[in-house]
Design an enzyme around this catalytic site. Sequence first.
Site, short mmCIF file in Angstrom:
data_model
loop_
_atom_site.label_atom_id
_atom_site.label_comp_id
_atom_site.label_asym_id
_atom_site.label_seq_id
_atom_site.Cartn_x
_atom_site.Cartn_y
_atom_site.Cartn_z
N SER A 150 -9.59 1.89 2.87
CA SER A 150 -8.74 2.64 1.98
C SER A 150 -7.70 1.80 1.25
O SER A 150 -7.08 2.28 0.30
CB SER A 150 -8.01 3.73 2.78
OG SER A 150 -7.18 3.15 3.76
N LYS B 282 0.86 -1.20 0.00
CA LYS B 282 0.00 0.00 0.00
C LYS B 282 0.88 1.24 0.00
O LYS B 282 1.91 1.29 0.68
CB LYS B 282 -0.89 -0.02 1.24
CG LYS B 282 -1.89 1.13 1.31
CD LYS B 282 -2.79 0.99 2.53
CE LYS B 282 -3.82 2.10 2.63
NZ LYS B 282 -4.69 1.94 3.82
N SER C 172 -9.86 -0.48 7.02
CA SER C 172 -9.29 -0.36 5.68
C SER C 172 -8.60 -1.60 5.11
O SER C 172 -8.26 -1.61 3.93
CB SER C 172 -8.31 0.79 5.63
OG SER C 172 -9.03 1.98 5.46
N1 GLN Z 1 -12.99 4.17 6.29
C1 GLN Z 1 -12.41 4.63 7.51
C2 GLN Z 1 -12.01 6.07 7.36
O1 GLN Z 1 -12.31 6.62 6.38
C3 GLN Z 1 -11.25 3.77 7.89
C4 GLN Z 1 -10.01 4.08 7.14
C5 GLN Z 1 -8.87 3.22 7.52
O2 GLN Z 1 -9.01 2.18 8.14
N2 GLN Z 1 -7.67 3.66 7.15
O3 GLN Z 1 -11.41 6.66 8.21
#
Ligand code: GLN
Length: 492
Positions: free
Chosen positions: A154, A79, A178
């Site tokens: 994400s 990532k 994410s």
């Molecule tokens: N979807 C969540 C957010 O927008 C989690 C994101 C994540 O785990 N990095 O913060």
Amino acid sequence: MTTFRKAGVQDLLEGYQRKEFKPSEVVSGTMAAITQLNPELNALLETRSEEVSARAKDLDARMGEASKLPLFGVPIAIKDNILVRGWKTTAGSKALQNYVSPYTGTCVERMEAAGAIVIGKANCDEFAMGSSNENSAYGPVKNPWDSTRVTGGSSGGSAAAVAAGLVPGALGTDTGGSIRQPASLCGVVGLKPTYGRVSRYGVIAFASSLDQVGPFGRSVWDTARLLEVISGYDAKDATSSRGVVPRYTEALALPSADSLRNINIGIAPEWMEGLDPEVKKSFDAAIETAKGLGAKIVEVKLPHAKYALSVYYLIAASEASSNLARYDGVHYGTRSKKWDSLEELYSRSRGETLGREVKLRIMLGTYALSAGYYDAFYGKANQVRRLIQRDFDEAFSKCHCVAAPTSPTTAFRLGEKMEDPLTMYLSDIFTLPVNLAGLPGLSVPSGVDSKKLPIGLQLIGRLFDESSLLQVAHAYEKARGPLSHPPWKGDR
Ligand code: GLN
């Protein structure tokens, strides 16, 4: 040419040991698949073919080590918020469009020492903020099961790259879901380890008390192998645990690993009210399968889980507002060309390069942390966070792990939730409490809905008990049988 798209981590390791192919052959196949499929998927941002080929050739000459190195010759995607020396790390942001990593994060260093080959950097939501991968400054990632739909986020690039067979494994980060949510939407396995299990050194910080690095794979075994390589104490991360890392894959090979006879699985019916009927059906079927394997199902209560969304968005935004202060065009970040004062330099550099969602969170977090509001928002959120942790402590006095859906829905259409942040945030209702409590969580595919989109089953474990999650998921995966593949285009 074979592209090795269907080969998992375990298949590759076995093939190398039998000397059926060499790392350079695997890498050529992988690169061909990426050239063919990535333009549509947009899963990988940077691939450096020369460097990757050189690394593969070096491993060709070391075939004798194939049985000793736990990830010998295995292509991996990372990532793009994790540093790999010499590669760009953009974190999906324009602010870091020209940032070249000066060093390698510990998790990647450990993978490389284990013989893995970094193939590319995976697209992600800007600074890991998002649930659909539509917040990346480099365009959304398309779901390999249906390219009109999102991958989740994400870590959507990592999930899509594994689902489409571009790589057998990948790393992502999980602050509120994410890893697990895109794993669920893309039909792969994803694991968020216990907070502190994996070093965060070399990982771009979003919300430091929640962030954790974790693996994606197409099978539970593959995921377990990646986890055992990246886990463990690191002197460069004071929050990393000194606890011994179990040999997860060895435990999966034991004959007892196929049965769930001594396992209690908790379910919290109240938490799951109002679920999409197809997701509910798949969840119920998975629980039946677990029962068939001998698991005992017990009811647990998580009365404070319903506050997780509010608590998370206060804590994560607060920490992000502090962590992202460094992208000011001076310390880090692209510097604006037009400015007359230092303040203007900061505000223009930030204003021109940070995306809408990131700005929204910085404003929310700055507000929540400001004098006079701190106790009412950040302080209060941390008190409720403790109550959520206590609910889980209580639940784990009755069960080894808690099962829930990973995501309340399957993959939604690109653009569908972009105008309404609250609906988007709801994608994480089942994953957020796990980060707030610091617990490990895993998503394993439990089937597909009537549109042929994958559904994920989430298993949540006690602190540092990734072993139970992997064991339950492994037994379940065997009983479930193979998933119908995504409609892969081109060479299989
Ligand atoms: N979807 C969540 C957010 O927008 C989690 C994101 C994540 O785990 N990095 O913060």
